[in-house]
Design a protein around this motif. Structure first.
Motif, short mmCIF file in Angstrom:
data_model
loop_
_atom_site.label_atom_id
_atom_site.label_comp_id
_atom_site.label_asym_id
_atom_site.label_seq_id
_atom_site.Cartn_x
_atom_site.Cartn_y
_atom_site.Cartn_z
N PRO A 87 0.83 -1.21 0.00
CA PRO A 87 0.00 0.00 0.00
C PRO A 87 0.87 1.26 0.00
CG PRO A 87 -0.80 -1.58 1.63
CD PRO A 87 0.54 -2.09 1.15
N SER A 89 1.34 5.71 -0.18
CA SER A 89 0.76 7.00 0.20
C SER A 89 0.43 7.76 -1.07
CB SER A 89 1.73 7.82 1.04
OG SER A 89 2.04 7.18 2.26
N HIS A 112 -2.50 3.25 1.80
CA HIS A 112 -2.71 3.27 3.24
C HIS A 112 -3.04 4.67 3.73
CE1 HIS A 112 1.25 5.04 4.11
NE2 HIS A 112 1.82 4.10 3.39
N THR A 113 -2.61 5.72 3.00
CA THR A 113 -2.94 7.09 3.35
C THR A 113 -3.21 7.88 2.08
OG1 THR A 113 -1.56 7.06 5.34
CG2 THR A 113 -2.18 9.22 4.48
N VAL A 212 -8.60 2.84 3.97
CA VAL A 212 -7.58 3.86 3.68
C VAL A 212 -7.69 4.98 4.71
CG1 VAL A 212 -6.71 5.50 1.97
CG2 VAL A 212 -7.68 3.32 1.22
#
Length: 269
Positions: A87, A89, A112-113, A212
């Motif tokens: 994952p 950013s 993830h972000t 997320v």
């Protein structure tokens, strides 16, 4: 570097080392638009930038065909799939933030972000404001058709709450003149991407429950009542977070690249 996707060939660039950070630009921005900011992130991140389909070096298989937000999100999905198994950013600015929100729904395992700065996502709004802002975008398309870019740019600035005569910038920025290439990108953005934004539907429940980490963000000097300010606040309500202010206004990533990069590092940490 280039990647063939469904109906397009994307140009992308990879710089730096460390965890992968994808930067999706606003408006007519291509892979080079945030160069000053990107240069302050590459010591910590592998930064990926790209030309959105239809802009600069990213070509369409059928140049006369329109584009959709789903296609934009699928482009990012395929790009991340090529570059990493983990994952990533993502920083999405304006149009890029809207693309990131669609990706967070369609392929949540890839992020993830997501830092979503001033998302251009009218489907986040209640019916009345949504229709009003969609009408603004349609009006802007008409202004562009009738008067060209010279007539459209002041209206776009007004809708986004930008006052070019009072816009503060950091010193020693890389010049970004309005070249013929940028003008062509603006034309594609107004004629094609505006329509994609107007027609897009976000699954708000899927967005609310997405794994997320979605960080709603806005320019510190962006008026809260303008279109993108309203979208950022509605996103914050949806995901249960506050809007994080970033230096500058709607285009803080280009007007305040040093301070913007520092804030982004802190948020991603």
């Amino acid at each position: 570097m280039f990647l063939d996707t469904d109906g397009a060939t994307l140009h992308y660039e990879v710089q730096g080392s460390g965890p992968l950070l994808l930067v999706a630009q606003s408006g007519e921005g291509d892979a080079d638009r945030s160069a000053d900011m990107v240069g302050r992130l590459t010591d910590r991140y592998t930064v990926v930038t790209y030309d959105r389909r239809g802009l600069s070096r990213s070509t369409l298989a059928d140049p006369e065909r329109g584009v959709t937000m789903e296609e934009h999100a699928d482009d990012v999905h395929r790009l991340l799939d090529r570059l990493t198994d983990e994952p990533a950013s993502m920083l999405g600015c304006s149009m890029g933030a809207a693309i990131g929100l669609h990706l967070a729904v369609a392929h949540p395992g890839q992020l993830h972000t997501l830092v979503a700065h001033d998302p251009v996502s009218p489907s986040l709004l209640p019916a009345g404001p949504r229709a009003g802002h969609a009408a603004e975008l349609v009006h802007l398309q008409g202004v562009y058709r009738e008067g060209g870019l010279q007539a459209a740019l002041p209206e776009i600035a007004r809708v986004l709450g930008i006052d070019p005569s009072r816009q503060e910038v950091e010193p020693d920025l890389t010049p970004m003149p309005l070249t013929p290439g940028r003008a062509a990108n603006f034309g594609f953005f107004i004629a094609r991407d505006f329509t994609a934004v107007i027609e897009a539907e976000l699954d708000r429940e899927a967005l609310r429950t997405s794994p997320v980490r979605i960080v709603p963000a806005g320019g510190a000097t962006t008026a809260p009542d303008v279109f993108v300010g309203q979208c950022a606040r509605r996103l914050a309500d949806l995901v249960g977070r506050e809007v994080v202010p970033f230096p500058g206004g709607h285009n803080g990533n280009t007007t305040h690249p040093r301070a913007y990069a520092a804030r982004l590092r802190a948020v991603l940490a």
